[in-house]
Scaffold this active site. Structure first.
Site, PDB file in Angstrom:
ATOM      1  N   GLN A  57     -15.657   4.232   8.868  1.00 33.92           N
ATOM      2  CA  GLN A  57     -14.438   3.504   9.163  1.00 33.92           C
ATOM      3  C   GLN A  57     -13.767   3.959  10.470  1.00 33.92           C
ATOM      4  O   GLN A  57     -12.583   3.603  11.000  1.00 33.92           O
ATOM      5  CB  GLN A  57     -13.348   3.636   8.111  1.00 33.92           C
ATOM      6  CG  GLN A  57     -12.750   4.982   7.602  1.00 33.92           C
ATOM      7  CD  GLN A  57     -11.800   4.901   6.472  1.00 33.92           C
ATOM      8  OE1 GLN A  57     -12.593   4.741   5.420  1.00 33.92           O
ATOM      9  NE2 GLN A  57     -10.567   5.240   6.568  1.00 33.92           N
ATOM     10  N   ARG A  97       1.404   1.785   0.227  1.00 35.35           N
ATOM     11  CA  ARG A  97       1.881   0.695   1.073  1.00 35.35           C
ATOM     12  C   ARG A  97       2.039   0.789   2.755  1.00 35.35           C
ATOM     13  O   ARG A  97       2.254   0.159   3.233  1.00 35.35           O
ATOM     14  CB  ARG A  97       3.247   0.149   0.677  1.00 35.35           C
ATOM     15  CG  ARG A  97       3.094  -0.596  -0.854  1.00 35.35           C
ATOM     16  CD  ARG A  97       4.401  -1.209  -1.026  1.00 35.35           C
ATOM     17  NE  ARG A  97       4.513  -2.289  -1.949  1.00 35.35           N
ATOM     18  CZ  ARG A  97       4.850  -1.926  -3.307  1.00 35.35           C
ATOM     19  NH1 ARG A  97       5.193  -0.716  -3.499  1.00 35.35           N
ATOM     20  NH2 ARG A  97       4.865  -2.933  -4.274  1.00 35.35           N
ATOM     21  N   LYS A  98       1.780   2.384   2.644  1.00 28.93           N
ATOM     22  CA  LYS A  98       1.823   2.966   4.229  1.00 28.93           C
ATOM     23  C   LYS A  98       0.796   1.941   4.965  1.00 28.93           C
ATOM     24  O   LYS A  98       0.948   1.614   5.966  1.00 28.93           O
ATOM     25  CB  LYS A  98       1.530   4.344   4.278  1.00 28.93           C
ATOM     26  CG  LYS A  98       1.034   4.948   5.460  1.00 28.93           C
ATOM     27  CD  LYS A  98       2.085   5.108   6.431  1.00 28.93           C
ATOM     28  CE  LYS A  98       1.697   6.004   7.597  1.00 28.93           C
ATOM     29  NZ  LYS A  98       0.365   5.889   8.274  1.00 28.93           N
ATOM     30  N   HIS A 106       0.676  11.297  -0.344  1.00 25.26           N
ATOM     31  CA  HIS A 106      -0.847  11.287  -1.311  1.00 25.26           C
ATOM     32  C   HIS A 106      -0.421  11.793  -2.624  1.00 25.26           C
ATOM     33  O   HIS A 106      -0.766  11.248  -3.703  1.00 25.26           O
ATOM     34  CB  HIS A 106      -1.873  12.329  -0.720  1.00 25.26           C
ATOM     35  CG  HIS A 106      -2.370  12.013   0.477  1.00 25.26           C
ATOM     36  ND1 HIS A 106      -2.328  12.693   1.816  1.00 25.26           N
ATOM     37  CD2 HIS A 106      -3.393  10.918   0.938  1.00 25.26           C
ATOM     38  CE1 HIS A 106      -2.966  12.266   2.716  1.00 25.26           C
ATOM     39  NE2 HIS A 106      -3.596  11.287   2.078  1.00 25.26           N
TER      40      HIS A 106
HETATM   41  P1  AMP Z   1      -5.649   8.461   3.657  1.00 30.14           P
HETATM   42  O1  AMP Z   1      -5.759   9.897   3.066  1.00 30.14           O
HETATM   43  O2  AMP Z   1      -4.809   8.483   4.970  1.00 30.14           O
HETATM   44  O3  AMP Z   1      -7.029   7.691   3.776  1.00 30.14           O
HETATM   45  O4  AMP Z   1      -4.598   7.872   2.569  1.00 30.14           O
HETATM   46  C1  AMP Z   1      -4.963   7.891   1.171  1.00 30.14           C
HETATM   47  C2  AMP Z   1      -3.793   6.967   0.566  1.00 30.14           C
HETATM   48  O5  AMP Z   1      -2.686   7.578   0.626  1.00 30.14           O
HETATM   49  C3  AMP Z   1      -4.003   5.810   1.072  1.00 30.14           C
HETATM   50  O6  AMP Z   1      -3.697   4.762  -0.210  1.00 30.14           O
HETATM   51  C4  AMP Z   1      -2.745   5.743   1.979  1.00 30.14           C
HETATM   52  O7  AMP Z   1      -2.029   4.410   2.015  1.00 30.14           O
HETATM   53  C5  AMP Z   1      -1.676   6.581   0.948  1.00 30.14           C
HETATM   54  N1  AMP Z   1      -0.881   7.381   1.834  1.00 30.14           N
HETATM   55  C6  AMP Z   1      -0.916   7.855   3.135  1.00 30.14           C
HETATM   56  N2  AMP Z   1       0.303   7.986   3.674  1.00 30.14           N
HETATM   57  C7  AMP Z   1       1.349   7.761   2.644  1.00 30.14           C
HETATM   58  C8  AMP Z   1       2.563   7.626   2.708  1.00 30.14           C
HETATM   59  N3  AMP Z   1       3.466   8.014   3.743  1.00 30.14           N
HETATM   60  N4  AMP Z   1       3.268   7.107   1.541  1.00 30.14           N
HETATM   61  C9  AMP Z   1       2.469   6.663   0.547  1.00 30.14           C
HETATM   62  N5  AMP Z   1       1.169   6.535   0.522  1.00 30.14           N
HETATM   63  C10 AMP Z   1       0.524   7.018   1.595  1.00 30.14           C
END
Ligand code: AMP
EC number: 6.3.2.1
Length: 283
Positions: free
Chosen positions: A61, A151-152, A37
């Site tokens: 979601q 991109r994860k 993040h």
């Molecule tokens: P989330 O809190 O899981 O909804 O993720 C929020 C954002 O962080 C999304 O755009 C994810 O793709 C990104 N994100 C989560 N984990 C990673 C990671 N390991 N590397 C890069 N971006 C990430």
């Protein structure tokens, strides 16, 4: 750092910050923040004059059998990390603020493009409608010039890119690379659910993607062959939802890689479901 919970106040903040052409970068998250993040926050700070991060665990979601109630919410740690990273504003709305029509009712929602149908769409059928809807709402609540996505969550990125294109939204989507632990495990808020044993076994996911990439770079273009490499190395997982090679644009299966593709994995370790991917670029 300001914490903002109402949409009106968030809009006013963006209006004020965007005077005289200053740009705003938005980083949408569900909290339980990690370095993945923070890489999005850094990208936003590097390319925009102002940065706002949202923390919202979006109920629409999650399916009924998923981890909405257990989803980690270490809010004090999150705020400390964002403060330290130099974020100016954190948008933390309640579910009532985001869903004035209620989350259970048949309110207006975004119907995502066909790129939402395969892969995650098969295993989590309502997921991307919830994601697209909440991201559209976040774009309305925090009008920004750019939004940063990892991109994860590769298919999520595609869904959002298509939504912006199809709905003529005036926001630029900036994809950010996957941040990994030193041993290769893709960082995820859900990694904290893993036991030591599961954490160790989860390493097979990134290893299988490394092997696919190596075979691809050595000239292998046959999807079945690449998929069998993944399958062979994913046996430490308790189950595998998919481990496939798909077209980069459509996310549909490809028999042979002739243009940019991506290898994607979703697998479970105990009760924890992890996803990861590796882009395979031909050009
Ligand atoms: P989330 O809190 O899981 O909804 O993720 C929020 C954002 O962080 C999304 O755009 C994810 O793709 C990104 N994100 C989560 N984990 C990673 C990671 N390991 N590397 C890069 N971006 C990430």
């Amino acid at each position: 750092m300001e914490t903002i919970s109402s949409i009106d106040a968030m809009r006013a903040w963006c209006r004020e910050k965007s005077i005289s052409g200053k740009t705003i970068g938005l980083v949408p998250t569900m909290g339980a923040l990690h370095k993945g993040h923070l890489s999005l926050v850094h990208a936003a700070k590097n390319s925009c004059d102002h940065c706002v991060t949202s923390i919202f665990v979006n109920p629409t979601q999650f399916a009924a059998n998923e981890d909405l109630d257990q989803y980690p919410r270490p809010i004090e740690d999150d705020l400390a990390m964002l403060r330290h990273a130099g974020v100016e504003a954190v948008f933390m709305p309640t579910a009532d603020e985001m869903y004035p029509g209620g989350v259970e009712r048949h309110a207006t929602s975004v119907h995502p493009s066909a790129v939402a149908l395969p892969l995650e769409g098969v295993h989590r059928p309502e997921h991307f409608a919830g994601v697209a809807t909440v991201v559209m709402k976040l774009f309305q609540a925090a009008p920004s010039d750019r939004a940063f996505f990892g991109r994860k969550d590769f298919q999520q990125l595609c869904v959002i890119e298509h939504m912006v294109r199809d709905m003529n939204l005036s926001i630029e989507i900036v994809p950010c690379d996957i941040v990994r632990e030193p041993d290769g495990l893709a960082m995820s808020s859900r990694n904290r659910y893993l036991s030591d044993d599961e954490r160790q076994r989860a390493l097979c996911i990134s290893k299988s993607l490394n092997l696919v990439e190596r075979a691809f770079l050595d000239g292998s273009r046959d999807a079945k062959q690449l998929e069998s490499i993944m399958a062979d190395h994913l046996s430490p997982c308790d189950s595998v939802d998919y481990a496939v090679v798909a077209d980069r644009q459509t996310l549909l299966p490809v028999p042979k890689i002739t243009r940019n593709a991506v290898a994607l994995v979703a697998a479970r370790l105990g009760a924890t479901r992890l996803i990861d991917n590796r882009e395979l670029e031909t050009e």
